[in-house]
Design an enzyme around this catalytic site. Sequence first.
Site, PDB file in Angstrom:
ATOM      1  N   ASN A   9       0.879  -1.168   0.000  1.00 35.15           N
ATOM      2  CA  ASN A   9       0.000   0.000   0.000  1.00 35.15           C
ATOM      3  C   ASN A   9       0.912   1.212   0.000  1.00 35.15           C
ATOM      4  OD1 ASN A   9      -1.786   2.053   0.425  1.00 35.15           O
ATOM      5  ND2 ASN A   9      -2.375   1.432   2.495  1.00 35.15           N
ATOM      6  N   TRP A  10       1.078   1.785  -1.175  1.00 37.64           N
ATOM      7  CA  TRP A  10       2.027   2.893  -1.292  1.00 37.64           C
ATOM      8  C   TRP A  10       1.518   4.169  -0.622  1.00 37.64           C
ATOM      9  CZ3 TRP A  10       3.865   2.752  -7.173  1.00 37.64           C
ATOM     10  CH2 TRP A  10       4.539   1.534  -7.407  1.00 37.64           C
ATOM     11  N   LYS A  11       0.226   4.233  -0.343  1.00 37.36           N
ATOM     12  CA  LYS A  11      -0.382   5.450   0.227  1.00 37.36           C
ATOM     13  C   LYS A  11      -0.111   6.648  -0.685  1.00 37.36           C
ATOM     14  CE  LYS A  11      -0.068   3.265   4.711  1.00 37.36           C
ATOM     15  NZ  LYS A  11       0.052   3.374   6.156  1.00 37.36           N
ATOM     16  N   HIS A  97      -9.288   1.408   4.892  1.00 35.45           N
ATOM     17  CA  HIS A  97      -8.036   1.656   5.615  1.00 35.45           C
ATOM     18  C   HIS A  97      -8.300   2.643   6.761  1.00 35.45           C
ATOM     19  CE1 HIS A  97      -3.944   2.739   6.555  1.00 35.45           C
ATOM     20  NE2 HIS A  97      -3.584   1.640   5.924  1.00 35.45           N
ATOM     21  N   GLU A  99      -6.658   5.036   7.784  1.00 38.01           N
ATOM     22  CA  GLU A  99      -6.406   6.435   7.420  1.00 38.01           C
ATOM     23  C   GLU A  99      -7.625   7.034   6.723  1.00 38.01           C
ATOM     24  OE1 GLU A  99      -2.692   5.661   5.431  1.00 38.01           O
ATOM     25  OE2 GLU A  99      -1.822   5.120   7.365  1.00 38.01           O
ATOM     26  N   GLU A 169      -5.274  -4.537  10.594  1.00 37.37           N
ATOM     27  CA  GLU A 169      -4.245  -3.524  10.771  1.00 37.37           C
ATOM     28  C   GLU A 169      -4.498  -2.758  12.060  1.00 37.37           C
ATOM     29  OE1 GLU A 169      -2.364  -2.525   6.684  1.00 37.37           O
ATOM     30  OE2 GLU A 169      -3.923  -1.081   7.111  1.00 37.37           O
ATOM     31  N   GLY A 175       2.829   2.492  10.752  1.00 39.32           N
ATOM     32  CA  GLY A 175       3.806   3.562  10.587  1.00 39.32           C
ATOM     33  C   GLY A 175       4.510   3.957  11.864  1.00 39.32           C
ATOM     34  N   SER A 215       3.678  -1.933  10.368  1.00 40.04           N
ATOM     35  CA  SER A 215       5.127  -2.048  10.599  1.00 40.04           C
ATOM     36  C   SER A 215       5.662  -3.444  10.285  1.00 40.04           C
ATOM     37  CB  SER A 215       5.477  -1.626  12.034  1.00 40.04           C
ATOM     38  OG  SER A 215       5.117  -0.267  12.253  1.00 40.04           O
ATOM     39  N   GLY A 236       2.939  -1.044   4.209  1.00 38.56           N
ATOM     40  CA  GLY A 236       3.025   0.374   3.903  1.00 38.56           C
ATOM     41  C   GLY A 236       4.463   0.762   3.582  1.00 38.56           C
ATOM     42  N   GLY A 237       5.129   1.338   4.566  1.00 36.20           N
ATOM     43  CA  GLY A 237       6.480   1.892   4.363  1.00 36.20           C
ATOM     44  C   GLY A 237       7.444   0.958   3.656  1.00 36.20           C
TER      45      GLY A 237
HETATM   46  P1  13P Z   1       3.206   0.488   7.639  1.00 34.34           P
HETATM   47  O1  13P Z   1       3.683  -0.819   7.046  1.00 34.34           O
HETATM   48  O2  13P Z   1       3.955   1.683   7.105  1.00 34.34           O
HETATM   49  O3  13P Z   1       3.136   0.442   9.122  1.00 34.34           O
HETATM   50  O4  13P Z   1       1.694   0.703   7.108  1.00 34.34           O
HETATM   51  C1  13P Z   1       0.810  -0.348   7.203  1.00 34.34           C
HETATM   52  C2  13P Z   1      -0.396   0.003   6.444  1.00 34.34           C
HETATM   53  O5  13P Z   1      -1.112   0.919   6.792  1.00 34.34           O
HETATM   54  C3  13P Z   1      -0.691  -0.769   5.230  1.00 34.34           C
HETATM   55  O6  13P Z   1      -1.959  -0.487   4.754  1.00 34.34           O
END
Ligand code: 13P
Length: 252
Positions: A9-11, A97, A99, A169, A175, A215, A236-237
């Site tokens: 998930n590149w966001k 998500h 977010e 999640e 993050g 994470s 994510g990251g």
């Molecule tokens: P991180 O891997 O950066 O913690 O993000 C997880 C995430 O929100 C994937 O959708």
Amino acid sequence: MRKNIVAGNWKMNTTVPEGVQLAQEVNDAVAAAGTLKCDVVIGVPFTHLTAVRAAIDIDKVGLAAENCANHTSGAYTGEVSAAMVASTGANYVILGHSERRGYYNETIELLKEKVDLALTAGLKVIFCCGESLEERKAGTHFDVIKNEIVGSLFHLDAEAFANVVIAYEPIWAIGTGETATAEQAQEIHAFIRGLLVEKYGNTVADDTTILYGGSCKPSNAAELFAKPDIDGGLIGGASLKADSFMGIVTAF
Ligand code: 13P
């Protein structure tokens, strides 16, 4: 038997040229890796879908949007419909998500509408759920997750549900560098699978892929993925660099 999946998930990261390059790197690494023990999906911004789709072999790397509209078409300035996403050649959409729930007020009812439109458009849904730190401390995390899943997904019949992947999640792990322990994640994944058994029976529950996100990185992926109900990750990251993403893909 259910599929293992590692999805990025590149966001809101990368320009289109940067995203195309990253997608090409992932695609090449997947091709070079030969037979993998999981499917690989990348979730990219709307602006990137068409160009990324042209840069990858969709049979090797799945492509997800990170959201879609809760309407089919019309006067909704700035929105992107599920059918528009599907028309780029993407085959997945990430919905729910934390977010989006937190910053854009996406409710259980709104997500139910989005889930229906995405499935009607022929997209597979990666449906995110998870509790905040306050909810975990208060001991309400099981109820929170159950409400999110029941409220947005359990109107689906078993045939439609076959196109849903669930991603657990915990918000406190996203993050933050703080991963849920493999035991904490397994406990929730088993709880979720139990909900699916009750609603849809053993076969559907066994066939449903449940991902962990928060994470997740090459150093902890293998321990998480070794748990019986953890079928991969939503990353994510660590999905923003091909080598760290592949380090998770190959953790299976
Ligand atoms: P991180 O891997 O950066 O913690 O993000 C997880 C995430 O929100 C994937 O959708």
